[in-house]
Design an enzyme around this catalytic site. Sequence first.
Site, PDB file in Angstrom:
ATOM      1  N   CYS B 135       1.281  -1.295   0.100  1.00  0.00           N
ATOM      2  CA  CYS B 135       0.368   0.263  -0.022  1.00  0.00           C
ATOM      3  C   CYS B 135       0.532   1.133   0.008  1.00  0.00           C
ATOM      4  O   CYS B 135       2.213   1.382   0.013  1.00  0.00           O
ATOM      5  CB  CYS B 135      -0.535  -0.152   1.376  1.00  0.00           C
ATOM      6  SG  CYS B 135      -0.287  -0.146   3.040  1.00  0.00           S
ATOM      7  N   ASP B 632       5.821  24.694 -34.150  1.00  0.00           N
ATOM      8  CA  ASP B 632       6.663  25.031 -34.925  1.00  0.00           C
ATOM      9  C   ASP B 632       6.269  25.313 -36.734  1.00  0.00           C
ATOM     10  O   ASP B 632       5.468  23.798 -36.967  1.00  0.00           O
ATOM     11  CB  ASP B 632       8.569  24.045 -35.043  1.00  0.00           C
ATOM     12  CG  ASP B 632       8.670  24.517 -36.014  1.00  0.00           C
ATOM     13  OD1 ASP B 632      10.086  25.806 -36.410  1.00  0.00           O
ATOM     14  OD2 ASP B 632       9.398  23.149 -36.472  1.00  0.00           O
TER      15      ASP B 632
END
Lengths: 71, 946
Positions: B135, B632
């Site tokens: 856990c 771009d």
Amino acid sequence: MIMAVQFARTLGFSSVTALAVGALFYVLSAGKSAALAAYTVNDTYLGTVFVLLLALIIGLAVWPGVLEKKR
Amino acid sequence: MEDVRIKVEGMTCQHCQMRVHDTIAALDGVTMVNVDIEAGEVVVSYDSSMIDIEEIKQAVRDADYQVVEEEETCPVPTLDGVKLMTEGIASKPVEAEAKDEAPRPKTAQSPPPKTELFPPGRTGKTTISVTGMTCASCVQNIEKGLGTLPGVIKAVVNLTTEKAVVEYDPAQVGPEQFTKTITDLGYGVVGESVTLHITGMTCASCVQNIERGLGKLDGVLKVSVNLTTEKGTVEFDPGRITVQDIIKAVTDIGYGAEEIKGVDVDREREAREKEILSQKRNLILALILAVPVSVGEMGQNIAPLVNAIPGIMGFLGNDYFQFIFATLVMLLPGRQFFTGAYKGLKHGATDMNLLIAAGTGSAYLISTASVFLDLGAGFEHKYFGTAVMLIAFIVLGRYLEANSRGKTSEAIKKLMGLQARTARIVVDKTEREVPIEDVKPGDIVVVRPGEKLPVDGTVIEGRSALDESMLTGESIPVEKNVGDEVIGATINKTGSFKYRATRVGADTALAQIIKLVEDAQTSKAPIQRIADIVAGHFIVTVMSIALVAFFYWYFIGFERLDIETNYGIASPFLAALLIAITVLVIACPCAVGLATPIAVMVGTGKGAENGILIKGGEALETAQKLDTIVFDKTGTLTRGEPQLTDVVPAGGVSEDTVLMLAAVAEKGSEHPLGEAIVKGAAARGIDIPNGQDFNAIAGHGVQVTYEGSRVLLGTRKFMTDNGMDPAPLNNSMEAMENDGKTAMLIAKDNEIMGVIAVADTLKEHSAEAVEYLQEMGITTVMITGDNRLTAEAIARQVGIDRVLAEVLPQDKAAEVKKLQAEGAKVAMVGDGINDAPALMQADIGIALGSGTDVAMESAQIVLIKDDLRDVVSSIELSKRTMGKIKQGLFWAFAYNTAGIPLALGVFGPYLIAPALAALFMAMSSVSVTANALLLKRFKLKRQEAV
């Protein structure tokens, strides 16, 4: 070695805490036992053991952090 | 009142953050403290008449953290010479075009302030496979344990991948201490494995010699040598011995040895399978033992069901039978909880083992005591059944969870499975089939139709079409000719061909993708850290709640609810104990710890399957918040190479004649525009004869003699200078130029024959991707060095909202920064070296796989396919994954929020049985995991739609 010392310190503080909480439970339970028949001596003893253990576990988990902060 | 910013080293987690905060806040005169753990900075407001800066710094030092004086602080890494890799540690020189931008990488792995002490390249980083974590508390325990070791810069533990990544200073600490710390905390460490190619073995004795020799070495866990394959596999503890030591030991014995590098996940898979098998055995054992005990405990309640077997109830309900079976459950399948709790507690670490051990142990002990001791009235009933069913249900949860976790790494397994096992290489002019590990760069590999390519390389003979869908998700086979690059693991569809191996083993594209995905899956999303902290504190909180509940039910609740009458429990101790046990069991926070890592694993894995490599949880979390995407232009939105777009004849000549004349003029030209014209003519099947007397006039055009005629190709001015009037074709030219094209006039013997235009064309899916993004409410921006006219023309074609034109390469990052300053969450999509600073500056950098390595290293998301629709897919995937994380956390917290009050008996007379609480808790983990796994079924719709 260092870890063992740290563990011993933690165990010490945790034990004291557990004893305090356990004692509180014992006193309260003893009072209840005297007043009500449903509360037997066994309930008090077993309850105290359980409270001691649980408080010890909580102490073992909490105290390392507290001690570290104080350092 | 003064403000000061202090650089603090050594803060590794939220605990550190709180500790530093509390330490400073406790000082008199301090009015405000703000600790930024990511930046390693503390901002303090203080009254200088009450306290001075040195006292504040000393307090930080006293709290065991280091204060970095301003001159010691590390400079922000720049692209000017050295660029930080995405990992934030390794560095390498980069031929960066941008010199004046110094964007700071914004990944979680941003260089810590310790860089001065641990300069890039000198820090160590190791990944340790950890077993036994159950856990989020386990994660916290290990991170905390490792974090306290001197020299550890950062320790990140992932519950799902079961890995700990430790960044450290090799001068102060090493893997040995890490292994020890982890094992001391009660967890396991999977040893590393190395495969060696061993030469000089002639018989079975050689095998024995090597196995015996290596087996004696300290740190070697397992040795297996195979004479036939000349291979040895050695499993070892990296903390105690290195691969070099092992190789040296083999050579000392008298044999040759070298490491075979490649992708190996078998060991981890074995460890995972071992865990599943172990839990399966535990589960079967627990069920076999627990069911009779539980039936016996239920006694007369279910007597009608078992009356068919006379005397069975008497046997099953016998105290000694119950005690023996329950003891077996505690000692066999239940032992893991007690040993885990003990080991953790020894180090002040708490995890779910402690809750289970406390809960089941209490029920078992009180029942055992009542079997052998006379505890009086109220203690006749035993709770062995409760204890064993708790164990059985929790083991069931662990088994299901282990299975589910295995499923989350299927993406990696799939990628692994793509790798070919053998290769056919040419040795001494003959083809030989060899194991893939034996292929070396430079080997000639032969591939036949239907076969899988073993390694990466370049085609040297033949042609074929390759199915690259396994890596790119693109289903259409890709044509490959001589000179083209091919990728290992792709499938040859049609013809046979030969290629020269260029990248093998861990260097292949597939191996790198696997590494990238594995790294991503090990990383943590910021949201997970919060969950980890909460879960870490949860255990002690729950223990405390259980203690308070015990007090309450013992002293108050027992009487108030008349437990004896309503529930038949005569002892107040037993009543309070059962409620405390239920609280302990129901509140386990394992689902909280699982929710995020499982979703991140599935999300990144899903992306990898579709050619979208997301480099970690942080990228995944940030991508869903994007509102602006900067593209771009060249190479990203457009193909990056000009193509012939228009041919407009004049004076009655044909298009082909105009194009032929232009091609004659440009034949042999190395100029991109010239090449585009020649290629365009060839594509139309036009024969291109040779010209003579080629003459290039810089900035104007070219002149050539063809069949005795003077042919000119160039600008308006070029024509005017040569006595011609371009006015009749002006309209056509202007229209082309307005569309961002380069228009050129062609003339023969002082007569203009027409206009041709070339332009950098849009990629196939650019406009579609932009449209999808706009539908999602995202602002699209194009950034380019082109002039505004050309830039706007391209933007119009693609549908982009905003154009940043005439931006120098080194200014791209600054433009991104400006957008961020406007409050936008920006992603930059690029492919070139000059995009790297902007990719790093943006909140998320997205690089195209067809681009440069620098761009891909600078980005947080890499798109393997040259398809901009994957930008959309990555954002969608990010949103879906974050959705699953939030759902998981919600349900996990909801289980506990609802479960704890239920267990406490807040809802009056409706008390929940401990065994039911265990089932409830186990199901919470399983349901959270299963919900995250649903992400695997998510289809990337944008691609499917086309």
